[in-house]
Design a protein around this motif. Structure first.
Motif, short mmCIF file in Angstrom:
data_model
loop_
_atom_site.label_atom_id
_atom_site.label_comp_id
_atom_site.label_asym_id
_atom_site.label_seq_id
_atom_site.Cartn_x
_atom_site.Cartn_y
_atom_site.Cartn_z
N GLN A 273 0.86 -1.19 0.00
CA GLN A 273 0.00 0.00 0.00
C GLN A 273 0.90 1.24 0.00
O GLN A 273 1.81 1.34 0.83
CB GLN A 273 -0.88 0.01 1.25
CG GLN A 273 -1.88 1.15 1.26
CD GLN A 273 -2.54 1.32 2.61
OE1 GLN A 273 -1.85 1.35 3.65
NE2 GLN A 273 -3.86 1.42 2.63
N LYS A 275 0.93 5.41 0.19
CA LYS A 275 0.15 6.63 0.46
C LYS A 275 1.02 7.82 0.15
O LYS A 275 2.18 7.86 0.55
CB LYS A 275 -0.18 6.72 1.97
CG LYS A 275 -1.40 5.94 2.37
CD LYS A 275 -1.74 6.28 3.82
CE LYS A 275 -2.67 5.23 4.37
NZ LYS A 275 -2.68 5.12 5.79
N GLN A 277 0.82 12.00 0.52
CA GLN A 277 0.01 13.10 1.03
C GLN A 277 0.60 14.44 0.64
O GLN A 277 1.81 14.55 0.39
CB GLN A 277 -0.12 13.00 2.54
CG GLN A 277 -1.15 11.95 2.89
CD GLN A 277 -1.27 11.70 4.35
OE1 GLN A 277 -0.29 11.30 4.98
NE2 GLN A 277 -2.45 11.92 4.89
N VAL A 312 -4.05 7.07 -2.19
CA VAL A 312 -3.55 5.80 -1.68
C VAL A 312 -3.85 4.75 -2.75
O VAL A 312 -4.90 4.79 -3.39
CB VAL A 312 -4.15 5.48 -0.28
CG1 VAL A 312 -5.63 5.57 -0.26
CG2 VAL A 312 -3.70 4.12 0.23
N GLN A 373 -7.69 -0.74 4.18
CA GLN A 373 -8.36 -0.02 3.10
C GLN A 373 -9.54 -0.88 2.65
O GLN A 373 -9.50 -2.11 2.83
CB GLN A 373 -7.38 0.11 1.93
CG GLN A 373 -7.53 1.34 1.08
CD GLN A 373 -6.47 1.37 -0.02
OE1 GLN A 373 -5.32 1.02 0.24
NE2 GLN A 373 -6.85 1.77 -1.21
#
Ligand code: ADP
Ligand code: ASP
Ligand code: MG
Length: 417
Positions: A273, A275, A277, A312, A373
């Motif tokens: 995963q 992510k 930001q 994500v 998720q």
């Protein structure tokens, strides 16, 4: 002339003892009056010398220095060896047989090495061979492109070869022989009381296969569905049984199709995963840059969620290093969690039924499984969890939806039959 396609996977052809079972199935079909196309996978699984992964080890895959074209030349050898070995054993049993490569069998593909798509199947050679032979053994997982170069169809691609030949030859049925009793409600290596499904629609199985139920390749299901050729997935080591994949299972036309709420649970392990930001005012730029960078690098991404301050998504673990490096080069600071599994609860009957998601969340949290998720469509609910929890999670979901018990829809159909 009635034609049957039988495909035997790697474990089914791994050694002489297993091939005895294979030959018995072939012999029976010949006695029943069929002309047979027998599609074979490479012999066994790693560490068997000619298994696909063992061949890849010879060039230190994935750190090799050869081109994807040369990689296909190497991988195609596994199935070619297998076809000749089996044909030799059939001849010894006085079964009239001949071996062909995928290209000789008329499978023409595009030039997308390692992942080629079938563009055309020309069945003339096989039809001619049937004048002399009862069985044409075809090396699975391969074809040739317009330049005459060998291509392979992507891992698990022998199922696709079988379906394509079945469709082109208008076979009565495509039989996929493997090491389990059919398509089951979950991977039997993970759920001990997983149950083999007797009859399922192409639609249900396509979904399960795309989500990781590797017992059959999703492209094979799509090809067979399009050509309306039924598929029977069955064990090489049993005389009968298996899962019949066909059109909708209701006999009555004009009524709503009643699907199972949940057909099965599939899982795909070893994904990461990622992510990324950013500040809200920079979000638009960042979102498009991240996805463009992944696309330019040929990294296929999945499980995408976009929110006001970030994105994500997931990539296979083998691509994580490359994806992270690219993001850093572009000035992002990705947050990466490796070793995750995508678990999919699949059922065409969940559309509009309230409470399915809540049952999934309760079953997982009840076992202390962290949901990283989630996403849903009208036929599937996905959750991302850590690899280490896969047994707990898949078993809990299997239990929650009573999948070891036969569903009423299946029962209705069987009693009608
Ligand atoms: P083959 O070499 O015969 O093509 P595969 O290894 O590709 O065999 O597929 C068979 C394996 O798929 C089984 O051994 C089983 O562990 C796994 N599998 C995963 N999900 C399922 C499922 N839903 N039903 C049956 N088998 C499954
Ligand atoms: N031998 C190939 C693989 O291992 C193709 C197949 O078995 O279907 O992916
Ligand atoms: Mg397979």
């Amino acid at each position: 002339m009635q034609i049957l396609v039988q495909k035997f996977g790697g474990t089914s052809v791994q050694d002489k003892q297993s091939r005895e079972h294979v030959i018995n199935h072939i012999e029976k079909a010949v006695i029943d009056g069929f002309k047979l196309v027998v599609v074979v996978s490479a012999l066994g699984r790693r560490p068997s010398a000619y298994a696909t992964d063992s061949l890849l080890d010879l060039v230190d895959f994935p750190e090799h220095s050869i081109t994807s074209r040369e990689l296909d030349m190497l991988m195609a050898c596994g199935e070619i060896i297998s076809s000749v070995v089996l044909s030799n054993e059939l001849k010894k049993k006085s079964i009239k047989s001949v071996a062909l490569t995928g290209a000789q069998a008329g499978i023409l593909t595009n030039a997308d090495y390692n992942q080629a798509k079938i563009k055309e199947v020309n069945p003339t050679r096989i039809q001619n061979e049937f004048k002399q032979y009862d069985v044409v053994v075809v090396a699975g997982f391969q074809g040739k492109n317009a330049l005459g170069e060998l291509t392979t169809l992507g891992r698990g691609g022998s199922d696709t070869s079988a379906a394509a030949l079945g469709a082109a030859l208008k076979a009565s049925r495509i039989e996929i022989f493997t090491d389990v009793n059919g398509i089951m409600t979950a991977d039997p290596r993970v759920v001990k009381n997983a149950r083999a499904l007797d009859i399922v629609s192409y639609r249900e199985i396509c979904n399960l296969a795309y989500q990781g139920a590797k017992v059959i390749h999703p492209r094979a299901v799509e090809i067979a569905m399009h050509a309306k050729v039924p598929i029977l997935v069955r064990s090489t080591y049993e005389k009968s049984g298996g899962t019949l994949v066909t059109t909708e299972t209701s006999k009555t036309l004009g009524v709503d199709v009643s699907d199972r709420l949940v057909t099965g649970i599939a899982h795909l392990a070893n994904i990461s995963q990622i992510k990324v930001q950013t500040k809200e005012k920079e979000a638009y730029r960042m979102q498009s840059e991240v996805f463009r960078a992944m696309a330019d690098a040929g990294i296929s991404i999945d499980f995408i969620n976009i929110y006001p301050t970030g994105v994500v998504y997931t990539v296979p673990d083998v691509q994580t290093k490359k994806a992270t490096a690219i993001l850093k080069e572009n000035g992002f600071k990705p947050n990466v969690m490796k070793d995750c599994t995508k678990v999919s609860v699949v059922g065409a009957g969940m559309t509009g039924v309230p409470g399915v998601a809540s049952r999934i969340v309760q079953a997982l949290t009840g076992q202390g499984v962290q949901i990283l998720q989630s996403a849903d469509s009208h036929t599937t609910i996905w959750v991302l969890i850590p690899n280490k929890d896969v047994y707990k999670a898949v078993n809990a979901l299997h239990e929650e939806f009573n999948l070891s018990r036969e569903s009423t829809i299946l029962h209705d159909f069987l009693t009608e039959r």
